[in-house]
Design a protein around this motif. Structure first.
Motif, PDB file in Angstrom:
ATOM      1  N   UNK B  81      18.030 -40.121   6.684  1.00  0.00           N
ATOM      2  CA  UNK B  81      17.058 -39.703   5.672  1.00  0.00           C
ATOM      3  C   UNK B  81      15.936 -38.866   6.278  1.00  0.00           C
ATOM      4  N   UNK B  82      15.956 -38.676   7.597  1.00  0.00           N
ATOM      5  CA  UNK B  82      14.878 -37.924   8.247  1.00  0.00           C
ATOM      6  C   UNK B  82      15.311 -36.532   8.704  1.00  0.00           C
ATOM      7  N   UNK B  83      16.564 -36.161   8.452  1.00  0.00           N
ATOM      8  CA  UNK B  83      17.110 -34.874   8.925  1.00  0.00           C
ATOM      9  C   UNK B  83      17.107 -34.775  10.442  1.00  0.00           C
ATOM     10  N   UNK B  84      17.191 -35.909  11.120  1.00  0.00           N
ATOM     11  CA  UNK B  84      17.122 -35.895  12.588  1.00  0.00           C
ATOM     12  C   UNK B  84      18.459 -35.512  13.214  1.00  0.00           C
ATOM     13  N   UNK B  86      21.989 -33.163  12.302  1.00  0.00           N
ATOM     14  CA  UNK B  86      22.548 -32.244  11.320  1.00  0.00           C
ATOM     15  C   UNK B  86      23.797 -31.557  11.865  1.00  0.00           C
ATOM     16  N   UNK B  87      24.679 -31.226  10.942  1.00  0.00           N
ATOM     17  CA  UNK B  87      25.931 -30.572  11.300  1.00  0.00           C
ATOM     18  C   UNK B  87      25.837 -29.116  10.871  1.00  0.00           C
ATOM     19  N   UNK B  88      25.928 -28.203  11.844  1.00  0.00           N
ATOM     20  CA  UNK B  88      25.892 -26.781  11.539  1.00  0.00           C
ATOM     21  C   UNK B  88      27.196 -26.193  12.031  1.00  0.00           C
ATOM     22  N   UNK B  89      28.037 -25.820  11.083  1.00  0.00           N
ATOM     23  CA  UNK B  89      29.398 -25.397  11.422  1.00  0.00           C
ATOM     24  C   UNK B  89      30.063 -26.510  12.233  1.00  0.00           C
ATOM     25  N   UNK B  91      28.854 -27.753  15.086  1.00  0.00           N
ATOM     26  CA  UNK B  91      27.897 -28.256  16.071  1.00  0.00           C
ATOM     27  C   UNK B  91      27.049 -29.373  15.461  1.00  0.00           C
ATOM     28  N   UNK B  93      23.664 -31.262  15.811  1.00  0.00           N
ATOM     29  CA  UNK B  93      22.366 -31.088  16.466  1.00  0.00           C
ATOM     30  C   UNK B  93      21.545 -32.349  16.256  1.00  0.00           C
ATOM     31  N   UNK B  95      17.696 -34.018  16.717  1.00  0.00           N
ATOM     32  CA  UNK B  95      16.282 -33.706  16.906  1.00  0.00           C
ATOM     33  C   UNK B  95      15.545 -34.992  17.287  1.00  0.00           C
ATOM     34  N   UNK B  97      12.608 -35.759  18.264  1.00  0.00           N
ATOM     35  CA  UNK B  97      11.253 -35.998  17.784  1.00  0.00           C
ATOM     36  C   UNK B  97      11.208 -36.367  16.309  1.00  0.00           C
ATOM     37  N   UNK B  98      12.280 -36.078  15.592  1.00  0.00           N
ATOM     38  CA  UNK B  98      12.334 -36.378  14.155  1.00  0.00           C
ATOM     39  C   UNK B  98      12.983 -37.751  13.936  1.00  0.00           C
ATOM     40  N   UNK B 144       5.497 -38.671  18.801  1.00  0.00           N
ATOM     41  CA  UNK B 144       4.773 -39.125  17.608  1.00  0.00           C
ATOM     42  C   UNK B 144       4.891 -40.618  17.348  1.00  0.00           C
TER      43      UNK B 144
END
Lengths: 119, 282
Positions: B81-84, B86-89, B91, B93, B95, B97-98, B144
């Motif tokens: 739910x935090x977008x930490x 993600x699937x791009x094509x 890959x 990824x 994050x 810090x998120x 954070x």
């Protein structure tokens, strides 16, 4: 090739929204068919890290070029991974900035130009 | 006994009170623990000569991808739910810090391609200053995640020893992590509209956490009833008044705790502790 412009409205006369992750719409322009369309930026409803959700949306739409005002570190990392080119500092209507892009007048982002927001 | 010190507004004198209270209590106690839970900018150590004892790191689990097992199904990105993540094509990824370390992504990954891996977010330093043990939390730069570091500081205490917690300013998650489940919270404020506004937010927060509290008015000016009126209305005790005094400010700015620059305050802080003890056992 599909170009996306972060915008306040849905058509080619809509002004560029300088915010990428929280813009309302993306005006899309297909260079192959010379046709405009738009999508609602559902990424903007994210509690945090809207830029990542927005980048994912653009990648799923098979966008290859993004024109916007500013880009933060998360969105930049995600768009770079998706192989999407980003042009920043765009001002005017969607149609104007797409013409600027085609005349090679826009600056390509090689790094984020703003810090992370909302934390 | 665990006493936390909070304020709402920053710069009202939390550290001044916490250091002087702890230094006063070592007179009558075999040992006292002072916790610096203002992990974004810990400063208690500036006021005490101390010998370092040990330092440990605080880590949080974040997902790590095994590319060989990942089938790019996107389940992890759906669940986060935090977008930490993600699937791009093709890959994935991550994050760091998120990420909130909720563990959902590796729990729900159907192929076991994600596993937890530690990410260092801060440190806990323990040092000794005579009979006073100082435990300092320090958040790493650019990170954070204050509450996990604060919880690690609180986890390092000896539960049978009197504990004073110097908390962070504000009335959000970091402060809540510093004051929750303490026996009493001392709210240090100043007689200004800002002081009063943020004090009232802190009082509301403590009500939710069910932690009893009393107020110290720092930089008190005779004739100013701003805080007195509020405390009367809310039924909050005023535990101590520290006057607006350039001598106090001057010594404190040199890193000298109030009870050292002006030893007459030691008795006042011991009285303060007795008042708090009475409030707690009331």
């Amino acid at each position: 090739m599909l170009i996306a412009v972060s915008a306040f409205g849905k058509n080619q006369d809509s002004e560029v929204n300088p915010r990428l992750g929280r813009c309302e719409y993306f005006v899309l322009y297909d260079t192959d068919t010379d046709k405009y369309s738009s999508i609602d930026n559902t990424g903007r409803f994210s509690q945090g890290a809207a830029g990542i959700a927005t980048a994912s949306l653009l990648s799923n739409q098979k966008v290859q070029v993004v024109i916007t005002g500013n880009i933060g570190p998360n969105a930049y990392t995600a768009l770079e991974a998706a192989g999407i080119e980003v042009f920043t500092g765009a001002k005017g209507t969607a149609q104007d900035v797409i013409k600027d892009y085609q005349k090679d007048l826009l600056s390509k982002a090689n790094a984020p130009n703003v810090g992370p927001h909302g934390r | 006994m665990k006493i936390s010190v909070a304020s709402g507004k920053g710069g009202t004198g939390k550290t001044l009170v916490a250091t002087s209270l702890a230094l006063s209590l070592i007179k009558n106690n075999p040992s006292v623990q002072l916790l610096d839970c203002d992990v974004e900018e810990p400063n208690v150590h500036l006021f005490l000569d101390q010998e370092p004892i040990n330092e440990t790191t605080v880590s949080l689990p974040i997902p790590k991808i095994n590319e060989d097992l990942c089938q790019h199904c996107g389940k992890c990105t759906e669940i986060c739910r935090f977008n930490a993540i993600t699937l791009l094509k093709d890959t994935i990824l991550i994050f760091p810090d998120v990420c909130h370390s909720c563990s959902a992504c590796w729990h729900f990954c159907p192929t076991g391609a994600l596993e937890p891996s530690p990410r260092e977010v801060g440190t806990v330093q323990i040092s000794q200053s005579g009979k006073l043990k100082l435990i300092t939390g320090r958040l790493n730069l650019g990170v954070h995640a204050s509450p996990p570091v604060i919880k690690a500081v609180r986890g390092a205490i000896d539960t049978d020893t009197v504990t004073i917690i110097d908390g962070p300013p504000g009335s959000s998650c970091p402060v809540m992590a510093a004051v929750e489940e303490t026996d009493y919270c001392i709210l240090v404020t100043e007689p200004t509209p800002f002081g009063l506004n943020d004090l009232s937010l802190a009082v509301e927060m403590l009500k939710v956490l069910n932690v009893p509290c009393g107020v110290i008015i720092n930089r008190d000016v005779p004739g100013n009833h701003l805080i007195d009126d509020y405390c009367q209305e809310k039924g909050l005790p005023i535990l101590l008044r520290i006057p607006l005094d350039t001598e106090i400010a001057r010594a404190y700015a040199k890193g000298i705790p109030l009870v050292k620059s002006s030893p007459v305050w030691t008795e006042k802080f011991i009285d303060l502790y007795q008042q708090v003890t009475q409030e707690v056992t009331k």
